[in-house]
Structure formats: C-alpha cells, structure tokens
Design a protein around this motif. Structure first.
Motif, PDB file in Angstrom:
ATOM      1  N   MET A 316       0.820  -1.002  -0.398  1.00 65.34           N
ATOM      2  CA  MET A 316      -0.012  -0.197  -0.079  1.00 65.34           C
ATOM      3  C   MET A 316       0.891   0.986  -0.051  1.00 65.34           C
ATOM      4  O   MET A 316       0.433   1.875  -0.621  1.00 65.34           O
ATOM      5  CB  MET A 316      -0.854  -0.189   1.590  1.00 65.34           C
ATOM      6  CG  MET A 316      -1.964  -1.298   1.451  1.00 65.34           C
ATOM      7  SD  MET A 316      -2.614  -1.245   2.969  1.00 65.34           S
ATOM      8  CE  MET A 316      -3.835  -0.137   2.758  1.00 65.34           C
ATOM      9  N   LEU A 317       1.810   0.912   0.720  1.00 64.34           N
ATOM     10  CA  LEU A 317       2.722   1.707   0.898  1.00 64.34           C
ATOM     11  C   LEU A 317       3.314   3.217  -0.377  1.00 64.34           C
ATOM     12  O   LEU A 317       3.422   4.094  -1.194  1.00 64.34           O
ATOM     13  CB  LEU A 317       3.434   2.166   1.404  1.00 64.34           C
ATOM     14  CG  LEU A 317       4.079   2.035   3.497  1.00 64.34           C
ATOM     15  CD1 LEU A 317       5.552   2.106   3.905  1.00 64.34           C
ATOM     16  CD2 LEU A 317       3.627   3.608   3.360  1.00 64.34           C
ATOM     17  N   ALA A 319       1.769   3.856  -3.027  1.00 60.43           N
ATOM     18  CA  ALA A 319       0.716   4.874  -3.653  1.00 60.43           C
ATOM     19  C   ALA A 319       0.876   5.894  -3.585  1.00 60.43           C
ATOM     20  O   ALA A 319       0.965   6.411  -4.147  1.00 60.43           O
ATOM     21  CB  ALA A 319      -0.673   4.394  -2.876  1.00 60.43           C
ATOM     22  N   VAL A 320       1.876   5.552  -2.131  1.00 61.53           N
ATOM     23  CA  VAL A 320       2.287   7.163  -1.740  1.00 61.53           C
ATOM     24  C   VAL A 320       3.024   8.064  -2.785  1.00 61.53           C
ATOM     25  O   VAL A 320       3.048   8.902  -3.339  1.00 61.53           O
ATOM     26  CB  VAL A 320       2.820   7.202  -0.597  1.00 61.53           C
ATOM     27  CG1 VAL A 320       3.415   9.249   0.174  1.00 61.53           C
ATOM     28  CG2 VAL A 320       1.964   7.123   0.990  1.00 61.53           C
ATOM     29  N   VAL A 324       3.337  11.021  -5.788  1.00 60.69           N
ATOM     30  CA  VAL A 324       4.001  11.827  -5.431  1.00 60.69           C
ATOM     31  C   VAL A 324       3.973  12.377  -7.148  1.00 60.69           C
ATOM     32  O   VAL A 324       3.825  13.531  -7.376  1.00 60.69           O
ATOM     33  CB  VAL A 324       5.157  12.310  -4.747  1.00 60.69           C
ATOM     34  CG1 VAL A 324       5.844  13.246  -5.110  1.00 60.69           C
ATOM     35  CG2 VAL A 324       4.623  12.315  -3.429  1.00 60.69           C
TER      36      VAL A 324
END
Lengths: 526, 381
Positions: A316-317, A319-320, A324
């Motif tokens: 899921m991380l 996605a960060v 951006v």
C-alpha cells in the motif's frame, strides 16, 4: 587515429562491429519493435481464440504456449530492450558524454539478444511445443511436468539476464563517470535518473532470476528437489525467488517510462518539471519498496497472517511515491502553455491510463479483496494498464519526441495523432472490459470460458485487433519519416524542449560531445 | 440490426446500472456481470464492502486529479494564448500530497486488517473437507471422526461436443460437474486444500474462498454459507493443458438434506465394496470401462485412444502386452511424467473395467478380462 570525425563503416560490418551508442541504440529499438510485433502476433492468436466461447482455432496446449511466449517476448524482448535502446541513444547526449563507458560490451549485450529469441521462438517447433507454464513459469508445472523445451527456455533466460546485467553495468558506469563537468547528479535530466536507478535494480535482481532458473535446471536434469515437496523441497520457494526478481522487474519496466514522460510533459507545457527533487526521491523510494513487496503476488499461497499483513502494508505504501509523481506531472501542466503534438498526446494518455492502472494496483494490494481478484482477468487488465498504457505508450511518445532529433526529419503529425487515437480507443476497448469479466469470476490463462463472459470477451478481442493494427500505422509513419520526412535542422526541434541533446545539431551527428559541453552552473536541471 | 443496437446499449449502460444497484447474485456469474459478487457469506460481504470502499476512494481521487488535468488541458492551451508560469517547486505542497495519501492509506488498512484476520480464523469448524487438485479434476474427501470418510472425484460434465462447437452450449457451459461438493448451510466448513501433481487454486467467488492447492502442503480456508443454492467456480492457477476445464460446483443444502445425502453416499460406498467381491462378464466390464475412460483417460489419451498429451492406447505395446505392466501403470502411474497414479482415484471395480476396456477397444483385441480381485491383488503386491 588522425581523423576523429570519421563516419560509420559501410555495410553489414557497421552494425555487426559497431561500438557507437547511436548505432547500438538504433539496433535495440528496431529489434524491440520486431519483438513487439512477434509478441503482438501471439496476443492476436490469444484474442482470436477468445473471440467466442468454445474452441475454434487452437488447442488448449498451444494456447498456453501462446500466453507464455506472449508474456516472455513482450517483457524481455520488446519492452526491456526498447528502453535500453532509448538509454543508449539518449544518456550520452543528455549528460554530455561522447559515448557509453563500455562500448565493446555494449555491442555484445545487444548481439546476444537476437540469437536468444530465435532459440526461444524455435521451441515452438519442438516436440511437446514451446514452454507453456506462463511467463511466471511456476514449478512444478515448469519442471517435473514440462516438456523438453524447458531446458532451452532456461538457457535463454540465462543469456537474457547476462545481456541485461551488462547493459545495466554500462549505464551505471556511464552515468557515474562520464557526466560533463558541472553536470551534477541533481542536474541530470529525470530520464537519466530513472535509468540509473533502474540499472541498479537490474544488477540486483537478474542474478536472482538466474538462480531461480538454475534450480529449475537442477530439478529437471540432476535429480535435486528444490521445488518438489516429495524430495524435501517447496514449490512455494519457487514463487518467493521468482517474485523477488519479478516485482522489481515491473519497476524496471516502468521507471524509464516515468523518465520519458518527465521529459516530454514539461516540453509541451513550456514550463519546468514541477518538483524535480521530489521526483528523484520518489523514484528511489519506489525502487527500495520494490524489494520488500514481492509476496503480494502470492497472497493465496497460504502465508502466515503476519507475513500477509506485512506485505499488504508495504505494498500500500507504494501508492505514496507513485501519487507524488502523478501529482507532480499534473502540476507541471497546471498554468503551462500546452500544445498537443503526438508525443504530448501519448504522454497524457500514459498519465490517465497509468493512473487507472495505479488505482487497480492499490485495490489489488488489499489482501482480503485480492483473494477475489487474484489470477483473474482483473489482474490481466491491471497489468496491461501499467505495462501497455504505461510502458508502451511512453515508448511511442519517446519515438515521436526524439525521432526528428535522431534523423533530422519530421514525422507526419496527422498520422501520429491518428495513431494515438486509434491506439487509445483500441487499448481501452481491449482492456477495460477485462476488469468486468475478472470481477465476475473469469480466471486468467484459460482458452475457453463460460457463456456469461462472452460479450465482454468479444469487445476485448475487437479492441485488441484495433490496437494491434494501429501499430502498423506507427511502423509506416516511422519508416516514412526516416526515408522521406520533412527535413528539420533546428537543434531544438520542439520550442519547449530543454536539455543538452537539444543543443547539438539536428540530425544528431555520428559523434557528439567529443569535447565536453559547458554546463551553466546557474541553470537548474533540464 | 435493431437487436444488435439494443444489446450494445445494454452493454454500455450495464456497468452504470450494476454499480448503482449492487444486485445480490447467487448461482454463479451473471451474463455481462461487471462487478464482484457480494456472495453468500459474511466474509464475502465484508470483502465486497472493502472492494467498493477502495473503489470509491480511488474514483474520488481520480476525479480530482483528472479534473485538474483536464482543466489545464482546456484552459491552459498555447492555442488560446496561455502564457506559461515558471513555478516549479513547493515544499509545502509536496509534504501535503505525501502526508494526506498516507493518512488515507491508514484509513484503508484498518478495515482490510480486520477482514483479513477473519479470513484467517480457521478455528471451530464443524465440518472438515479435504480438497485435492488433480490434473484436471478435484477430489473431495469428507473427514469423519466416526465411520468411514466419503470420497469422490468431481469432473467437468460439459461434453466435448459443446466445447468443439458441434452442439449448442448449455446454460452452465464449463461450470458444471458430474458430482458437486455438497455442504450444509449455516455451518462453518473448513477446507484442507492440497494437490496431487502441480499447483491448482480452489476458487468459488461467492463463497469468498480462493486458496492455492500445493502438492506436498496443506492449506486451510473456511466458509459459512448463509443461503442455500448452487455456487460455481473454477481452478484459478494455471495447471497445464486443461486448466480451463476443471470447474467447481458447490451445492449448499439444509442440514437435513446434507445428512440424507451423506447417508446415501455411505450406502453407495458399501455397494461398491460389495461389487468388488463380484466377478463380471466382458460386456459388463466394457460398458463400465467406457464411462470410466471418458472420465479419467480421454483428456490425455484421446477419444479414440489416439494419444495427445499421453501416449496412444490404440495398438500400444502396453495395452496389447502383458496384463501386469498395464495394471502397474494404471495403478501407480509413471513417476516424473504426466501419467498419474490412478490407484487412489478409481475404485477397484472401475480400474478393472477401464483396463479391460483399453485392452479391448480402439482396435485392441486382447479378449482378456481383468476382475476387481486382480486389481486388489496387484495393489497388495
């Protein structure tokens, strides 16, 4: 050598023995296009069989060979070499270097590719047929239960790995040692950055794939049991090792595409790239995360719940940093002065469709939902949105963007735009309905399907044929440009283009930057 | 023409209608279904809700991002005289669009974690069923604490003629089996999932169960179905040639009907045991053998024994040679090849019948007979 400005040798030997980065780049690009057509032909056979329920054209065993070869040829033959070709052409020109750091190795890393794919394609004519266990070739289907072609396949993977590792070492050596004075790391164009990071990923994971296929070789021929539970091994071990390679591999494919659109969107927005530094950090973060998320491809193998949770959170991380990047591209366009030549159209197409692929990726990261998505057409739709609309669209954009620089001739804009719109419509018609049939329960890699899925499959096949045909238009446009395009001589070609490659004459001479260019220290990155 | 247009319109509108009404679906996929089925279990509904939650979050973010982008595309065109600004960084904005998505992700992770923990809660099952994947069929074994386990294979029932387009396709084309799994409603059923050859994956969308069947390992999964009905699924992991032809059908019935069915199966098993002591005529063996051949051998050895993935049986040295080696291959298979050990898959009557059939069909004319006792003796060694 008295004459430093000699041109290329004549005839076949020019291409066989060349150490010139532009020649090698050209060969990589043509080779990858040939593989794109071959892999596309396999895809057309798949979609033709799936046009209607029932078995019409091919037998199930052959169908499996098609899905396997389609994946292998597209990943290893079309997409990866095409970006290596782009790197060869552009990296020296973007950092002010006369050539790649290791030109002879460069020649070799290209020339081992064609025989390897010839060998791989020839397995189609072997008794028992080509490999048929999917491009992910899970054991024991690919070992104990495979035909004799698996040994040839293993050899091919070894050689392809060798080629990729050599290509990557070359890129790393070039970027680290051959930048023109004043071209600091944080001034490099983003395409160079993304390729530098990609090259490190390749050097890290290709040996893992080599280890994986070597264990297969041992299981098939030397009586070991790495992947066989009967002998104390573990079939799931195969998947862990494969995806430790395989997940970084998908970023190997997409990071250079990020680099390409990061060059093109600012050029046609006539505005510098927004958040250059954060783009570099986001790329590095994605690369790091790619090493710790591999088991999200394996949510259903029965991992302990703690492992399942770890891989879900880590995935899921991603996605960060990906978010951006998307936000930065959109903000680059914001209050720009936009025009929509073909490279920009393909970049915007990339942006929209890749983002959709990113959303489905986020959905897939949620382990409990993934139990329903896993191994269905939902996954097929997802990865074609990121691989085709991501990598291939950006590659089309790159060709239209830099081709005039390379050959000093302008492509036909109307034909280019037509290519884009046909591709865009065909692609979405082919892959959007696959989300639906996947959610409704259609597994991937099946040659025949229940009647409930028939209409969407027919739409999907029609879309695929349209997308396939549009590539012929692309081929024609490129050849017509090289042979008889309208000559251009402005070094910049595009009024908004920035960077060292746009300071040299058009068409790009055979040798460039034999003396390093001066980099304006005040000038930011391009 | 008009009909086609209507159909296309329905196709185009379908997604919109489906997403807004979220119809509850049982009994396998619907025609042109566009969304995940909420299913017939509590966990299935939780998964469906989670799926829709993430879908809507993504949709809203997407509308925002694409909205801004298309605003630029429409209003910030060079052709409309737009002049480019030169701003190109803002640390505040970068921090904001790193932190906000991170918080949204935490919001997603909370329900995802609780659903996952529930999926993994395999305790306190009232019924255990061992599911074994074979190339290309499923074996179900009801594990019973008292008395004998009930075991059977579940094969694709769709005939080749439908697959080969010589006959119209039935309603449940490729999603029908000769013998479905039967489980009681409102009962926690635990599946112990493994495989005999390659990796398969047991998946029934409406039961919200997908678990890989891995040779040498046993995976666990569970379901508690709240609505009676027939649920259909397929193998989800590529397992070779006929991966697309090994469906799963689960018949969810009342506890009484389940008890009745189980009793019948036990009687049937006893009848088979009795048959094993009998001696059959060649005609009886041939008739039974033909059916067994179609179920167990045809996929690899061909409808006329001509071979395919497997070797030809017509005129083969094994089928026309000594009985011993023929029985040996049928019962124990050929290790390291696709020829499985059928000794555990077929009962002794069926094994005797199919070996007899192979020796006397497709132009093979050995005239000999194998009786169940011969199979029994061969297994004993």
């Amino acid at each position: 050598m008295g004459d430093h400005h000699h041109g290329p040798a004549k005839g076949l030997s020019r291409w066989l023995f060349t150490t010139n980065h532009k020649d090698i780049g050209t060969m990589y690009l043509w080779f990858s296009f040939a593989m794109f057509i071959l892999g596309g032909t396999f895809a057309m056979i798949i979609r033709a069989e799936l046009f209607q329920p029932g078995l019409q054209l091919v037998e199930p065993a052959f169908f499996n060979q098609m899905t396997t070869l389609h994946g292998l040829v597209m990943v290893f033959g079309a997409i990866m070499p095409s970006f290596v070709g782009l790197a060869n052409w552009l990296i020296p020109m973007m950092i002010g270097a006369p050539d790649m750091a290791l030109p002879r190795m460069n020649n070799w890393s290209f020339w081992i590719l064609p025989p390897t794919f010839l060998l791989l394609a020839s397995t189609l004519f072997m008794e028992g047929g080509a490999p048929a266990a999917g491009w992910t070739f899970y054991a024991p289907l690919s070992t104990t239960y495979a035909g004799p072609s698996v040994t040839f396949f293993i050899f091919c993977i070894h050689v392809l790995g060798l080629s990729s590792i050599m290509g990557s070492i070359n890129i790393i050596a070039t970027v680290m040692n051959m930048r023109a004075p004043g071209m600091t790391y944080m001034k490099m164009p983003l395409f160079v950055w993304t390729w530098l990071i990609t090259a490190f990923l390749l050097v890290a994971v290709m040996p893992v794939l080599a280890g994986c296929v070597t264990m297969m070789l041992m299981d098939v021929h030397f009586g070991t049991s790495f992947f066989s539970a009967a002998g104390g091994g573990d079939p799931v071990l195969f998947q862990h090792v494969f995806w430790f390679f395989g997940h970084p591999e998908v970023y190997i494919i997409i990071l250079p595409a990020f680099g390409v659109v990061s060059q093109i969107i600012p050029a046609f927005s006539r505005k510098p790239l927004f958040g250059y530094d954060s783009m570099v950090y986001a790329t590095a973060s994605i690369a790091f995360l790619s090493f710790i998320v591999w088991a999200h491809h394996m949510y259903t193998v029965g991992m302990p719940v703690a492992g399942e949770l770890f891989f879900m959170y880590a995935t899921m991380l991603i996605a960060v940093p990906t978010g951006v990047k998307v936000f930065n591209w959109v903000t680059t366009m914001w209050r720009g002065s936009l025009s929509f030549e073909t490279p920009m159209l393909f970049s915007i197409g990339f942006l929209v469709l890749f983002t959709i692929g990113g959303f489905t990726g986020l959905m897939l990261s949620i382990a409990p939902s993934d139990f329903q998505y896993h191994d269905t057409y939902f996954v097929v739709a997802h990865f074609h949105y990121v691989m085709v609309a991501g990598a291939v669209f950006s590659m089309s954009a790159a060709i239209y963007f830099w081709l005039p620089k390379w050959c000093g001739r302008m492509y036909n804009e109307t034909m280019g735009k037509t290519h884009f719109w046909i591709s865009f419509v065909g692609f979405n018609l082919a892959f959007f309905p696959q989300h639906f049939v996947g959610l409704a329960g259609m597994p991937r890699r099946i040659p025949d399907y229940a009647l409930q899925f028939a209409d969407f499959n027919m739409l999907s096949s029609i879309g695929a044929f349209i997308y396939g045909l549009s590539q012929i238009l692309f081929l024609y446009n490129v050849i017509a440009t090289i042979v008889a395009g309208k000559p251009v001589s402005d070094p910049k070609v595009w009024d908004g283009a920035e960077g060292l490659e746009w300071t040299i004459p058009t068409p790009a001479p055979y040798h460039t930057f034999e003396t390093p260019p001066k980099i304006d220290p005040a000038h930011a990155h391009s | 023409m008009c009909f086609e247009a209507k159909r296309l319109l329905k196709l185009a509108l379908g997604p919109v209608l489906m997403l807004t009404s979220a119809v509850a679906l049982a009994y396998g996929p619907e025609v042109n279904q566009v969304n995940m089925a909420p299913g017939a279990t509590d966990v299935g509904e939780q998964i469906y809700d989670l799926h829709m939650l993430i879908f809507w979050i993504c949709t809203i973010i997407g509308l925002g991002v694409f909205g801004v982008m298309f605003y630029s595309i429409i209003y910030h065109r060079k052709s409309k005289g737009a002049v480019a600004s030169h701003f190109h960084e803002s640390t505040k904005v970068e921090i904001a669009w790193t932190v906000v998505p991170f918080l949204i992700l935490i919001g997603m992770a909370v329900p995802a974690t609780s659903t996952l923990l529930e999926v993994y809660d395999n305790d306190d099952a009232e019924l255990d069923i061992l599911v074994t994947g074979y190339q290309w069929k499923w074996k179900y074994e009801y594990i019973s604490e008292d008395g004998e386990n009930v075991t059977f294979f579940s094969n694709l029932r769709t005939p080749q003629s439908e697959i080969r387009n010589t006959q119209p396709k039935g309603e449940h084309y490729l999603l029908e089996v000769d013998e479905p799994l039967v489980i009681p409603v409102n009962t926690k059923v635990r599946f112990l999932i493994t495989a005999n050859d390659v990796i398969h994956s047991w998946w029934v969308p409406e039961l919200a169960v997908k678990r890989d069947a891995i040779p040498g390992f046993i995976n666990e999964a569970w379901t508690r179905v709240t609505t009676e009905g027939v649920y259909r699924g397929q193998c989800a992991e590529l397992c070779g040639k006929d991966h697309g032809f090994m469906p799963i059908v689960v018949n969810v019935v009342s506890s009484e009907a389940y008890g009745q069915w189980l009793g019948d199966k036990q009687v049937e098993a006893a009848a088979i045991r009795e048959l094993m002591a009998q001696t059959f005529t060649l005609d009886q063996l041939m008739e039974r053998g033909e059916g067994v051949y179609a179920r167990a051998c045809l996929a690899c050895h061909g409808a006329n024994g001509e071979g395919g993935v497997g070797k030809a049986i017509a005129g083969s040295p094994i089928a026309t040679g000594d009985v011993g080696p023929h029985l040996e291959i049928g019962i124990n298979g050929v290790p390291g090849s696709a020829m499985q050990a059928f000794g555990g898959q077929l009962n002794d009557v069926d094994m005797a019948a199919v070996i007899t059939y192979q020796r006397n069909a497709f132009g093979n004319n050995m005239g000999d007979m194998i009786q169940p006792i011969d199979v029994y003796n061969h297994k004993k060694g």
